[in-house]
Write an enzyme that holds these catalytic residues in place. Structure first.
Site, short mmCIF file in Angstrom:
data_model
loop_
_atom_site.label_atom_id
_atom_site.label_comp_id
_atom_site.label_asym_id
_atom_site.label_seq_id
_atom_site.Cartn_x
_atom_site.Cartn_y
_atom_site.Cartn_z
N PRO A 87 34.12 34.31 42.72
CA PRO A 87 33.72 33.55 43.98
C PRO A 87 32.72 34.95 44.24
CG PRO A 87 35.51 34.50 44.87
CD PRO A 87 35.86 34.44 43.18
N ASN A 88 31.26 34.19 44.35
CA ASN A 88 30.29 34.68 44.98
C ASN A 88 29.34 35.34 43.56
OD1 ASN A 88 30.79 34.97 47.82
ND2 ASN A 88 32.01 36.60 47.38
N ARG A 145 22.45 38.65 45.65
CA ARG A 145 23.34 39.40 46.16
C ARG A 145 23.37 41.05 45.30
NH1 ARG A 145 29.75 39.55 45.21
NH2 ARG A 145 30.61 41.10 47.06
N TYR A 191 25.15 45.71 41.72
CA TYR A 191 25.01 44.14 41.03
C TYR A 191 24.28 44.32 39.92
CZ TYR A 191 29.33 43.02 43.81
OH TYR A 191 30.39 43.71 44.42
N ASN A 242 35.68 36.90 35.05
CA ASN A 242 34.82 38.47 36.28
C ASN A 242 35.61 37.58 37.42
OD1 ASN A 242 33.98 39.45 38.48
ND2 ASN A 242 32.23 39.48 37.15
N ALA A 291 36.26 38.86 43.42
CA ALA A 291 37.34 39.82 45.39
C ALA A 291 38.18 39.05 44.98
CB ALA A 291 36.58 39.33 46.49
N GLU A 341 40.05 41.59 32.04
CA GLU A 341 39.69 41.45 33.37
C GLU A 341 37.65 41.62 32.95
OE1 GLU A 341 40.26 43.77 37.31
OE2 GLU A 341 42.27 43.12 35.38
N HIS A 360 34.30 43.02 35.43
CA HIS A 360 34.10 43.81 36.35
C HIS A 360 32.82 44.44 36.39
CE1 HIS A 360 38.04 43.68 39.01
NE2 HIS A 360 38.13 44.03 37.60
N ARG A 371 34.43 52.30 44.14
CA ARG A 371 33.63 51.23 45.61
C ARG A 371 35.22 51.70 46.47
NH1 ARG A 371 31.69 46.08 43.89
NH2 ARG A 371 30.80 46.39 46.13
#
Length: 161
Positions: A23-24, A31, A36, A92, A95, A116, A118, A125
């Site tokens: 998502p996103n 964003r 990012y 990725n 969330a 995985e 990121h 964060r």
């Protein structure tokens, strides 16, 4: 994933690396660019295409904002890896990394090799980003290298074989 398998010039089937984005990630480039970066998802796809080609793989690149679609794609990936047509998955999950037992179970249940990924260093964060439901099911975790991490993760998949 299609059942079509690309071939090298000598006729040898080329395995695919599946890059899944949650998502996103379709909002990359607009964003939170301070977190990012300014690269778009299309830029990331080009980077992944180049990295796959450099390692002798085909690329299947996907993005969805829907958890169930990601689960279905992981199941599909497990079948393709078992059939010998998939080298692994760079994932990725956005969330969903921090919330989805379903994605954890899909990775384990499908028996698929997942790295995985990121873009940001999630451990620098918010506290809720420090826990991953995917990490225990993943072969490796890559974080904090920006979008360049995708190429590094593809190299990691190449090293699994």
């Amino acid at each position: 994933m299609s059942t079509f398998l690309p071939f090298l010039s000598i006729g040898t089937p080329v395995k695919t690396i599946l890059v899944l984005n949650g998502p996103n990630l379709n909002l990359l480039g607009t964003r939170e660019p301070a977190v990012y970066g300014s690269a778009t998802l299309a830029d990331v796809e080009r980077l992944c295409q180049e990295a796959c080609a450099a390692h002798g793989f085909a690329l299947d690149f996907r993005q969805s904002n829907h958890e169930g679609v990601l689960v279905d794609w992981l199941h599909e990936a497990g079948r393709a890896e078992a059939a010998g047509t998939l080298a692994g998955v760079v994932f990725n999950a956005g969330a969903y990394t921090h919330t989805s037992v379903a994605l954890h179970d899909a990775i384990k249940g499908a028996g698929v090799s997942v790295i995985e990924l990121h873009i940001s260093n999630v451990h620098a964060r918010e506290a809720f980003r420090h826990h991953s439901y995917l990490s225990p099911a993943a072969k490796a975790v890559m974080a904090g290298f920006g979008v360049k991490g995708y190429g590094l993760a593809i190299a990691g998949v190449a090293g699994l074989g």
